[in-house]
Design a protein around this motif. Sequence first.
Motif, PDB file in Angstrom:
ATOM      1  N   UNK A   3       0.814  -1.206   0.000  1.00 52.15           N
ATOM      2  CA  UNK A   3       0.000   0.000   0.000  1.00 52.15           C
ATOM      3  C   UNK A   3       0.849   1.256   0.000  1.00 52.15           C
ATOM      4  N   UNK A   4       0.243   2.316  -0.504  1.00 51.66           N
ATOM      5  CA  UNK A   4       0.904   3.622  -0.483  1.00 51.66           C
ATOM      6  C   UNK A   4       1.100   4.061   0.954  1.00 51.66           C
ATOM      7  N   UNK A   5       2.311   4.530   1.303  1.00 49.80           N
ATOM      8  CA  UNK A   5       2.568   4.929   2.691  1.00 49.80           C
ATOM      9  C   UNK A   5       2.266   6.396   2.901  1.00 49.80           C
ATOM     10  N   UNK A   6       1.705   6.667   4.062  1.00 48.91           N
ATOM     11  CA  UNK A   6       1.382   8.044   4.400  1.00 48.91           C
ATOM     12  C   UNK A   6       2.679   8.851   4.580  1.00 48.91           C
ATOM     13  N   UNK A   7       3.655   8.202   5.241  1.00 53.93           N
ATOM     14  CA  UNK A   7       4.942   8.855   5.452  1.00 53.93           C
ATOM     15  C   UNK A   7       5.974   8.189   4.547  1.00 53.93           C
ATOM     16  N   UNK A   8       6.369   8.888   3.504  1.00 48.30           N
ATOM     17  CA  UNK A   8       7.338   8.337   2.553  1.00 48.30           C
ATOM     18  C   UNK A   8       8.711   8.205   3.202  1.00 48.30           C
ATOM     19  N   UNK A   9       9.403   7.137   2.890  1.00 45.57           N
ATOM     20  CA  UNK A   9      10.749   6.956   3.411  1.00 45.57           C
ATOM     21  C   UNK A   9      11.646   8.060   2.876  1.00 45.57           C
ATOM     22  N   UNK A 206       1.579  -0.420  12.722  1.00 40.70           N
ATOM     23  CA  UNK A 206       0.554   0.610  12.880  1.00 40.70           C
ATOM     24  C   UNK A 206       1.190   1.933  13.331  1.00 40.70           C
ATOM     25  N   UNK A 207       2.112   1.821  14.275  1.00 34.55           N
ATOM     26  CA  UNK A 207       2.795   3.023  14.758  1.00 34.55           C
ATOM     27  C   UNK A 207       3.551   3.674  13.609  1.00 34.55           C
ATOM     28  N   UNK A 208       4.284   2.835  12.882  1.00 38.89           N
ATOM     29  CA  UNK A 208       5.089   3.341  11.775  1.00 38.89           C
ATOM     30  C   UNK A 208       4.205   3.991  10.724  1.00 38.89           C
ATOM     31  N   UNK A 209       3.066   3.357  10.500  1.00 43.72           N
ATOM     32  CA  UNK A 209       2.181   3.816   9.442  1.00 43.72           C
ATOM     33  C   UNK A 209       1.421   5.081   9.842  1.00 43.72           C
ATOM     34  N   UNK A 210       0.868   5.069  11.060  1.00 44.43           N
ATOM     35  CA  UNK A 210      -0.004   6.179  11.441  1.00 44.43           C
ATOM     36  C   UNK A 210       0.761   7.392  11.960  1.00 44.43           C
ATOM     37  N   UNK A 211       1.861   7.120  12.660  1.00 43.94           N
ATOM     38  CA  UNK A 211       2.597   8.246  13.254  1.00 43.94           C
ATOM     39  C   UNK A 211       3.876   8.561  12.490  1.00 43.94           C
ATOM     40  N   UNK A 212       4.262   7.666  11.612  1.00 40.80           N
ATOM     41  CA  UNK A 212       5.481   7.881  10.845  1.00 40.80           C
ATOM     42  C   UNK A 212       6.744   7.676  11.659  1.00 40.80           C
TER      43      UNK A 212
END
Lengths: 264, 357
Positions: A3-9, A206-212
């Motif tokens: 999936x597309x990430x909210x916070x791009x690396x 989830x943490x990584x995804x939602x909070x970056x």
Amino acid sequence: MALERKFKIGKPILEVKNISLSFGGVKAITDTSFDVLEHEVRAIIGPNGAGKSSMLNCINGIYKPQQGTVSFKGKEIPNITPNIMAQMGLSRTFQNLALFKRMSVLDNILVGRKLHTKTNFLEVAFQLPKVKKEEKENRDRSEEIISFLEIEDIKNTPVGKLPYGLQKKVELGRALATDSSVILLDEPMAGMNVEEKRDMCRFILKVNDELGTTMVLIEHDMGVVMDISDRVVVLDYGKVIGDGTPDEVRSNQKVIDAYLGVEH
Amino acid sequence: MMKPVFMTYTKKDLINLAVCMVLSVLVIPSFITTEYWYTSILIPWLCLALATIGQQIVMGYTGQLALGAAGFMAAGAFAMFNLILRVPDLGFVGSLVVSGLIAAAFGILFGLPSLKVRGIYLMVATLASQFFIIWMIDKFGWFKNYDSSGIITAQDIVILGKPFTTPLAMYFVCLAVTTVLTLLAMNMARGSTGRNWMAVRDMDIAAESMGVSLLRTKVQAFAISAFYCGVAGALFAFCYLKSLEPVAFDIKLSFKILFMCILGGLGTINGAFIGAAFILLFPVLLNAIGNNVFHGAIDATIISSIEQVIFGGLMIIFMIYEPLGMAKLWENIKQKWKTKFPTMNIKNLTSSIGKKS
């Protein structure tokens, strides 16, 4: 991960350069360098005694490496202490659990809010209005984390009385409460059963995804590591023997040798 | 968990406080008329309970094994004497606060070793405060205003032009100061300050990784602890001893406060009151038994020796069976009582006795 990430690396947020650490004559880490990119999940793996935990302790300032530097957020940190790193936005959990055993789950997580607490002891003693306001903000944030980790039912239990798996969760919660940009997880899933591991993976992602939040984790379970991490660095005898995406590492001959043994 | 309704106090706390206040302000003064009770039991109890709260902060909450409370008490007492003598404009309350601050300065100085040493070694290091402060007062005549007799009479307590010289009046002074400082200590212990202390106590490396500065937290705990001891020492000298002599603040008193702290329950505020009451009343009780049951057949020196033996025994028993002390024991009894008689609403009454302030 597709999936597309909210916070791009993004760019490197943490850089470890030429770290060497020894205890007396025992070399724990030799000339090791790697970096961690913003918003990624980075795993450090390796056989027992490879120097993984020592590595985290160097990054966090608990150990002082004899050589090498650690740069965080583009700045080289000369005298690393756990406190300085915490203030710069780097939090961690510990391999052998380092919770405040006689305090409740909520209080443990509230300690994680320390850096968001600006009032001094006199203001606390007299309970000035700003203390109440700040305390309420911190409590609200802690409650949020508690419900995020699904541990509402144990929030008033002293952590010393909780089973191991839950304690690991509380420790993650405490690290999250700091609102740090990087969290180091030292074997977050050690000693857990399959279900608990799956839960923990879910929370980490989830943490990584939602909070970056950038996650650096040490883990033994190869399946887990390959599933959740963006990049993996492999240590053996204190040296980097592989660094790259899970697929690259999996096909790296040196890594295979280190894990499966090699005929001499 | 109950929600606090005022400051950090829950409804139950406020009820307890109200009960304690009624007891100590209305009931005790109207029923107890013998001076002995005020001068020999209630006043020293309040003073020592206050010093024990100081010991609790550094030992029970912050986990630093310190032994030197009496030294800080001496600092507070002699600071008070000199302030009233030399800076009369400060008034009694002002002098009390400043003498607490002077003791706190000593607390900071002698708290610094806690950064490098811990456990039993820290205890030895903090002993230095005990001996140094007493030595300093003895050595430099200025502190005693060059009094050659060795024992100085404490000045009369005058607050806002009114003298507080009767035992009852002094009891009220001690009660007021102790109540205010106890309430402040509860606020600190329950707020972010107390969480930092306990984090350092339970796992210092993790506390540091959360941004809790070990230096600041430990030194802060030592300073606040010494402040409480200093104020307690000033009250002890001015309301109880009514004289100032360094010998009164010897190592024995430090140990007494340490025992009050441990027996009462480490890491509890109400334990300070329970422990102080127990250690003060126990010899009185033994004496009463010696006089009334054995009619003086047992020598007083033997009784005081028996007292030591029983104390030692109790310490060991508590360490083994209830390391959290009498406050915890009390909690357990209440819990059992509640499960036994769930309909009786005695919980407010019973818990109030433990939290007397």
